[in-house]
Design a protein around this motif. Structure first.
Motif, PDB file in Angstrom:
ATOM      1  N   ALA A  63      44.303  44.743  36.246  1.00  0.00           N
ATOM      2  CA  ALA A  63      45.323  43.698  36.352  1.00  0.00           C
ATOM      3  C   ALA A  63      46.699  44.246  36.000  1.00  0.00           C
ATOM      4  CB  ALA A  63      44.969  42.532  35.442  1.00  0.00           C
ATOM      5  N   GLY A  64      46.747  45.347  35.238  1.00  0.00           N
ATOM      6  CA  GLY A  64      48.017  45.925  34.854  1.00  0.00           C
ATOM      7  C   GLY A  64      48.643  46.826  35.901  1.00  0.00           C
ATOM      8  N   HIS A  65      47.969  47.024  37.011  1.00  0.00           N
ATOM      9  CA  HIS A  65      48.517  47.843  38.099  1.00  0.00           C
ATOM     10  C   HIS A  65      49.796  47.210  38.644  1.00  0.00           C
ATOM     11  CE1 HIS A  65      48.736  50.100  41.865  1.00  0.00           C
ATOM     12  NE2 HIS A  65      48.771  48.951  42.516  1.00  0.00           N
ATOM     13  N   VAL A  66      50.819  48.039  38.891  1.00  0.00           N
ATOM     14  CA  VAL A  66      52.079  47.555  39.467  1.00  0.00           C
ATOM     15  C   VAL A  66      52.054  47.839  40.971  1.00  0.00           C
ATOM     16  CG1 VAL A  66      54.587  47.760  39.489  1.00  0.00           C
ATOM     17  CG2 VAL A  66      53.331  47.956  37.328  1.00  0.00           C
ATOM     18  N   PRO A  67      52.016  46.800  41.798  1.00  0.00           N
ATOM     19  CA  PRO A  67      51.921  46.997  43.255  1.00  0.00           C
ATOM     20  C   PRO A  67      53.131  47.735  43.811  1.00  0.00           C
ATOM     21  CG  PRO A  67      51.479  44.714  42.628  1.00  0.00           C
ATOM     22  CD  PRO A  67      52.059  45.377  41.427  1.00  0.00           C
ATOM     23  N   VAL A  68      52.859  48.497  44.852  1.00  0.00           N
ATOM     24  CA  VAL A  68      53.939  49.154  45.597  1.00  0.00           C
ATOM     25  C   VAL A  68      53.902  48.648  47.028  1.00  0.00           C
ATOM     26  CG1 VAL A  68      53.894  51.199  44.128  1.00  0.00           C
ATOM     27  CG2 VAL A  68      52.495  51.140  46.194  1.00  0.00           C
ATOM     28  N   ALA A  69      54.977  48.859  47.743  1.00  0.00           N
ATOM     29  CA  ALA A  69      55.112  48.332  49.094  1.00  0.00           C
ATOM     30  C   ALA A  69      53.973  48.795  49.995  1.00  0.00           C
ATOM     31  CB  ALA A  69      56.453  48.757  49.681  1.00  0.00           C
ATOM     32  N   GLY A  70      53.451  47.849  50.775  1.00  0.00           N
ATOM     33  CA  GLY A  70      52.453  48.164  51.778  1.00  0.00           C
ATOM     34  C   GLY A  70      51.014  48.105  51.306  1.00  0.00           C
ATOM     35  N   GLU A  71      50.791  47.908  50.020  1.00  0.00           N
ATOM     36  CA  GLU A  71      49.415  47.852  49.530  1.00  0.00           C
ATOM     37  C   GLU A  71      48.722  46.574  50.013  1.00  0.00           C
ATOM     38  OE1 GLU A  71      49.303  50.441  45.416  1.00  0.00           O
ATOM     39  OE2 GLU A  71      49.699  48.283  45.277  1.00  0.00           O
ATOM     40  N   THR A  72      47.406  46.689  50.232  1.00  0.00           N
ATOM     41  CA  THR A  72      46.578  45.544  50.605  1.00  0.00           C
ATOM     42  C   THR A  72      45.680  45.213  49.426  1.00  0.00           C
ATOM     43  OG1 THR A  72      46.591  46.152  52.944  1.00  0.00           O
ATOM     44  CG2 THR A  72      44.838  44.686  52.197  1.00  0.00           C
ATOM     45  N   VAL A  73      45.750  43.971  48.992  1.00  0.00           N
ATOM     46  CA  VAL A  73      45.023  43.540  47.795  1.00  0.00           C
ATOM     47  C   VAL A  73      44.006  42.470  48.166  1.00  0.00           C
ATOM     48  CG1 VAL A  73      45.221  42.505  45.504  1.00  0.00           C
ATOM     49  CG2 VAL A  73      47.035  44.017  46.366  1.00  0.00           C
ATOM     50  N   ALA A  74      42.762  42.679  47.751  1.00  0.00           N
ATOM     51  CA  ALA A  74      41.719  41.666  47.909  1.00  0.00           C
ATOM     52  C   ALA A  74      41.396  41.111  46.521  1.00  0.00           C
ATOM     53  CB  ALA A  74      40.472  42.271  48.541  1.00  0.00           C
ATOM     54  N   VAL A  75      41.541  39.807  46.382  1.00  0.00           N
ATOM     55  CA  VAL A  75      41.267  39.142  45.105  1.00  0.00           C
ATOM     56  C   VAL A  75      39.887  38.499  45.204  1.00  0.00           C
ATOM     57  CG1 VAL A  75      42.071  37.455  43.427  1.00  0.00           C
ATOM     58  CG2 VAL A  75      43.733  38.696  44.841  1.00  0.00           C
ATOM     59  N   ARG A  76      38.952  39.029  44.458  1.00  0.00           N
ATOM     60  CA  ARG A  76      37.583  38.540  44.505  1.00  0.00           C
ATOM     61  C   ARG A  76      37.330  37.505  43.414  1.00  0.00           C
ATOM     62  NH1 ARG A  76      34.578  44.422  45.405  1.00  0.00           N
ATOM     63  NH2 ARG A  76      35.345  44.762  47.549  1.00  0.00           N
ATOM     64  N   ALA A  77      36.361  36.655  43.658  1.00  0.00           N
ATOM     65  CA  ALA A  77      36.001  35.641  42.669  1.00  0.00           C
ATOM     66  C   ALA A  77      35.128  36.255  41.580  1.00  0.00           C
ATOM     67  CB  ALA A  77      35.254  34.490  43.340  1.00  0.00           C
ATOM     68  N   VAL A  78      35.123  35.617  40.411  1.00  0.00           N
ATOM     69  CA  VAL A  78      34.302  36.088  39.309  1.00  0.00           C
ATOM     70  C   VAL A  78      32.831  36.037  39.706  1.00  0.00           C
ATOM     71  CG1 VAL A  78      34.053  33.822  38.211  1.00  0.00           C
ATOM     72  CG2 VAL A  78      33.976  35.890  36.826  1.00  0.00           C
ATOM     73  N   SER A  79      32.066  37.028  39.267  1.00  0.00           N
ATOM     74  CA  SER A  79      30.641  37.065  39.597  1.00  0.00           C
ATOM     75  C   SER A  79      29.878  36.052  38.753  1.00  0.00           C
ATOM     76  CB  SER A  79      30.084  38.473  39.354  1.00  0.00           C
ATOM     77  OG  SER A  79      30.266  38.846  38.001  1.00  0.00           O
ATOM     78  N   ARG A  80      28.754  35.615  39.274  1.00  0.00           N
ATOM     79  CA  ARG A  80      27.879  34.675  38.569  1.00  0.00           C
ATOM     80  C   ARG A  80      26.449  35.205  38.552  1.00  0.00           C
ATOM     81  NH1 ARG A  80      29.634  28.716  38.618  1.00  0.00           N
ATOM     82  NH2 ARG A  80      31.876  28.845  38.881  1.00  0.00           N
ATOM     83  N   PRO A  81      25.767  35.240  37.400  1.00  0.00           N
ATOM     84  CA  PRO A  81      26.306  34.873  36.089  1.00  0.00           C
ATOM     85  C   PRO A  81      27.331  35.876  35.605  1.00  0.00           C
ATOM     86  CG  PRO A  81      24.127  35.817  35.854  1.00  0.00           C
ATOM     87  CD  PRO A  81      24.354  35.662  37.331  1.00  0.00           C
ATOM     88  N   GLN A  82      28.293  35.367  34.857  1.00  0.00           N
ATOM     89  CA  GLN A  82      29.406  36.187  34.384  1.00  0.00           C
ATOM     90  C   GLN A  82      29.078  36.787  33.024  1.00  0.00           C
ATOM     91  OE1 GLN A  82      33.080  34.050  34.080  1.00  0.00           O
ATOM     92  NE2 GLN A  82      34.174  35.713  33.082  1.00  0.00           N
ATOM     93  N   GLU A  83      29.333  38.074  32.877  1.00  0.00           N
ATOM     94  CA  GLU A  83      29.137  38.723  31.585  1.00  0.00           C
ATOM     95  C   GLU A  83      30.391  38.521  30.735  1.00  0.00           C
ATOM     96  OE1 GLU A  83      27.957  42.762  31.769  1.00  0.00           O
ATOM     97  OE2 GLU A  83      26.267  42.392  33.111  1.00  0.00           O
ATOM     98  N   VAL A  84      30.178  38.075  29.502  1.00  0.00           N
ATOM     99  CA  VAL A  84      31.282  37.883  28.561  1.00  0.00           C
ATOM    100  C   VAL A  84      31.089  38.862  27.414  1.00  0.00           C
ATOM    101  CG1 VAL A  84      32.421  36.261  27.004  1.00  0.00           C
ATOM    102  CG2 VAL A  84      31.475  35.452  29.174  1.00  0.00           C
ATOM    103  N   PRO A  85      32.102  39.639  27.073  1.00  0.00           N
ATOM    104  CA  PRO A  85      31.946  40.639  26.013  1.00  0.00           C
ATOM    105  C   PRO A  85      31.668  40.003  24.668  1.00  0.00           C
ATOM    106  CG  PRO A  85      34.254  40.399  26.597  1.00  0.00           C
ATOM    107  CD  PRO A  85      33.469  39.625  27.622  1.00  0.00           C
ATOM    108  N   GLY A  86      30.854  40.688  23.867  1.00  0.00           N
ATOM    109  CA  GLY A  86      30.567  40.194  22.528  1.00  0.00           C
ATOM    110  C   GLY A  86      29.443  39.182  22.515  1.00  0.00           C
ATOM    111  N   ALA A  87      28.957  38.887  21.326  1.00  0.00           N
ATOM    112  CA  ALA A  87      27.876  37.932  21.135  1.00  0.00           C
ATOM    113  C   ALA A  87      28.045  37.294  19.752  1.00  0.00           C
ATOM    114  CB  ALA A  87      26.528  38.649  21.250  1.00  0.00           C
ATOM    115  N   PRO A  88      27.543  36.094  19.570  1.00  0.00           N
ATOM    116  CA  PRO A  88      26.868  35.271  20.574  1.00  0.00           C
ATOM    117  C   PRO A  88      27.871  34.561  21.485  1.00  0.00           C
ATOM    118  CG  PRO A  88      26.984  34.095  18.507  1.00  0.00           C
ATOM    119  CD  PRO A  88      27.567  35.465  18.237  1.00  0.00           C
ATOM    120  N   LEU A  89      27.381  34.039  22.616  1.00  0.00           N
ATOM    121  CA  LEU A  89      28.229  33.317  23.549  1.00  0.00           C
ATOM    122  C   LEU A  89      28.547  31.943  22.973  1.00  0.00           C
ATOM    123  CD1 LEU A  89      29.552  33.117  26.346  1.00  0.00           C
ATOM    124  CD2 LEU A  89      27.366  32.309  27.233  1.00  0.00           C
TER     125      LEU A  89
END
Length: 250
Positions: A63-89
């Motif tokens: 997410a911290g990438h700085v776009p440059v001219a001409g780049e093509t970006v595909a924004v994908r949806a979060v996967s399911r089930p989603q992994e969340v760091p740490g425990a417990p949920l």
């Protein structure tokens, strides 16, 4: 923004968040040459909590990438089930999701809930301090930088909200083990232990009780048991369950 142009496409699951003209194939977006890709995506309407991956010219980027001219970006949806760091949920729900909070607690899921509006900054800070996944239908709240983790609740119907959260995060279910009022842990209790908190009719009709270790509320198989059992049964059948206390609350 007035700088490099990039092409951005959004996964169909994210259509709710983007203007109609940006749905479907890639569309042009103008950046300022300094903003991160995460900032650009959120400026186009999509909270990063709902983004699974950002793919720039065929390669996954941060997410911290700085776009440059001409780049093509595909924004994908979060996967399911989603992994969340740490425990417990654990979850934190905003003021508008009280019914969902009670249903999650009914299933034994740790779900903190603010019954008063403490404000977006405080909610986001609490999420970070307690490492809880913040659930909300407020897109602005989910874009706050101090947020630890979050998830947009896509429906305004409690039945669909529950299925959405259980399907997305796959929390461990332990029905009837958590207080629906305060989120505390329930323990089995004898009638003698709770007799001073029971009305005459309840004392004479019921023999199996539980007590919340947090707020001392007493639970029993009351008039609403069948309705609650239906909610629990459907969730366990679809998403599985583990520990189960042999009583319910009224």
């Amino acid at each position: 923004m007035n700088g490099p142009e990039i092409l951005v496409s959004f996964a169909p699951e994210l259509a709710l968040f983007v203007p109609h003209e940006r749905r479907g194939g890639p569309t042009r977006a103008v950046t300022d040459g300094a903003a991160t890709l995460g900032h650009v995506v959120e400026s186009l309407g999509v909270p990063l909590t709902e983004v699974g991956a950002l793919v720039v010219d065929g390669r996954e980027a941060a997410a911290g990438h700085v776009p440059v001219a001409g780049e093509t970006v595909a924004v994908r949806a979060v996967s399911r089930p989603q992994e969340v760091p740490g425990a417990p949920l654990r979850f934190l729900l905003d003021v508008h999701l009280g019914t969902l909070a009670r249903r999650l607690r009914l299933l034994g899921v740790d779900a903190a809930y603010e019954s008063t509006d403490i404000g977006d900054p405080a909610l986001a800070a609490l999420s970070a301090a307690e490492r809880r996944v913040l659930l909300s239908r407020d897109r602005g709240l989910l874009r706050r930088r101090e947020l630890w983790a979050g998830g947009y609740v896509y429906s305004d119907r409690p039945d669909d909200q529950l299925r959405d959260v259980l399907g997305r995060f796959a929390p461990r279910l332990a029905p009837w083990t958590r207080c629906t009022a305060c989120n505390g842990t329930l323990r089995s209790a004898t009638k003698e232990e709770v007799a001073d908190r029971l009305e005459g009719g309840t004392k004479g009709t019921y023999d199996v009780f539980a007590e919340c270790e947090g707020c001392a509320r007493v639970f029993w198989r009351g008039a609403h048991h069948d309705r609650l059992e239906t909610i629990v049964g459907r969730a366990v059948e679809e998403f599985g369950g583990a520990e189960r206390l042999s009583l319910s609350g009224d």
